[in-house]
Design an enzyme around this catalytic site. Structure first.
Site, short mmCIF file in Angstrom:
data_model
loop_
_atom_site.label_atom_id
_atom_site.label_comp_id
_atom_site.label_asym_id
_atom_site.label_seq_id
_atom_site.Cartn_x
_atom_site.Cartn_y
_atom_site.Cartn_z
N GLU A 88 -1.20 5.86 7.98
CA GLU A 88 -1.70 6.85 7.03
C GLU A 88 -0.96 8.17 7.26
OE1 GLU A 88 -6.10 7.63 5.45
OE2 GLU A 88 -5.64 8.89 7.20
N GLU A 99 -15.21 7.36 9.85
CA GLU A 99 -13.98 8.05 10.23
C GLU A 99 -14.22 9.55 10.32
OE1 GLU A 99 -9.29 8.70 8.99
OE2 GLU A 99 -10.71 8.03 7.47
#
Length: 270
Positions: free
Chosen positions: A242, A145
């Site tokens: 998120e 990520e």
């Protein structure tokens, strides 16, 4: 009709509750799954039982990321911590297999540009490849990520292009990209173009609005366009939520029904 199941990131959502209670709260709110980077405080058998009771799956978590109190965000780039990475890898893959997780994040680490050497890159690529080879027999994919400088200053993998370089250098089929829409926008990138550019690598997607990192629909990102683009590239995963709730988590969940309906309509105009 195209729709994307939603995964509640319980490091951000339902934080008014202890960790075990967040899983049940996510199920009650209508999420399809949960995720959290560091589940290890709950033993794997207990976590598996919590998931069964809530009828949820666990989307993804990370290998241990070092000392969070010291600002560490992964150890994958540090040559002198290879043995620690190897130990964490065994623990992480065992935990993932025990609770049915198919995506495990191997975080790179934080290091200012001035201190970066070729050996840090080489170490990270080596660790990604090692992790992927160990994960493959278990049916697990290792994910990378990129985290924007705005949110995580000096993170070693700050852009999707850099993440893609690492993934290609690792040269293992079960290494993929976790693309976060907030981080992408915060890096000054066009979200739609980035999704299309890295389509073959995307294994998971995170959503939060930009600026502010609050609920989808609270700021400037076009989530209808994001959904259409993900549908167009054939993305078949979940959307990991998120985001930082603007208030109490439950008070901000109206976006789920509103945007689920909108995304379905937007991705199926006919």
């Amino acid at each position: 009709m195209t729709s994307f199941p939603l995964s509640a990131h319980i490091g951000y959502l339902f934080t008014e509750r202890p960790m075990p209670e967040r899983i049940a709260a996510a199920a009650a709110a209508g999420f399809d799954a949960v995720e959290h980077p560091a589940p290890y405080a709950i033993p794997a058998p207990e976590m598996a039982a919590l998931l069964r009771r809530a009828r949820l799956t666990y989307t993804q978590f990370g290998l241990r990321s070092g000392d969070a109190s010291a600002g560490e965000k992964g150890i994958g780039i540090f040559p002198d911590r290879r043995e620690e990475f190897a130990r964490d890898l065994v623990e992480g893959l065992d935990y993932a297999e025990a609770i049915g997780v198919k995506l495990v994040h191997a975080m790179a680490g934080v290091l200012p540009e001035a201190g970066r050497l070729a050996e840090h890159w080489e170490c990270y690529v080596e660790n990604l490849a090692r992790a992927a080879r160990a994960a493959a027999p278990r049916g697990i994919t290792i994910i990378v990520e990129p985290m924007s400088a705005l949110a995580v200053p000096d993170y070693f993998i700050a852009t999707p292009d850099r993440a893609a370089e690492a993934i290609h250098a690792a040269a293992e089929p079960n290494v993929g990209l976790l693309l976060d829409m907030f981080h992408t926008a915060a890096a000054g990138l066009d979200v739609e173009a980035t999704i299309r550019a890295h389509a073959p690598l995307i294994r998971h997607a995170h959503v939060a609005d930009y600026p502010g990192r609050h609920e989808p629909g609270s700021a400037g990102l076009d989530f209808g366009l994001i959904a259409r683009t993900l549908a167009a590239i054939g993305y078949g995963g979940r959307l990991g939520c998120e985001y930082v709730p603007a208030g109490r988590t439950e008070d901000g969940l109206a976006w789920m029904n509103r945007h689920r309906a909108k995304w379905v309509n937007d991705t199926n105009p006919h």
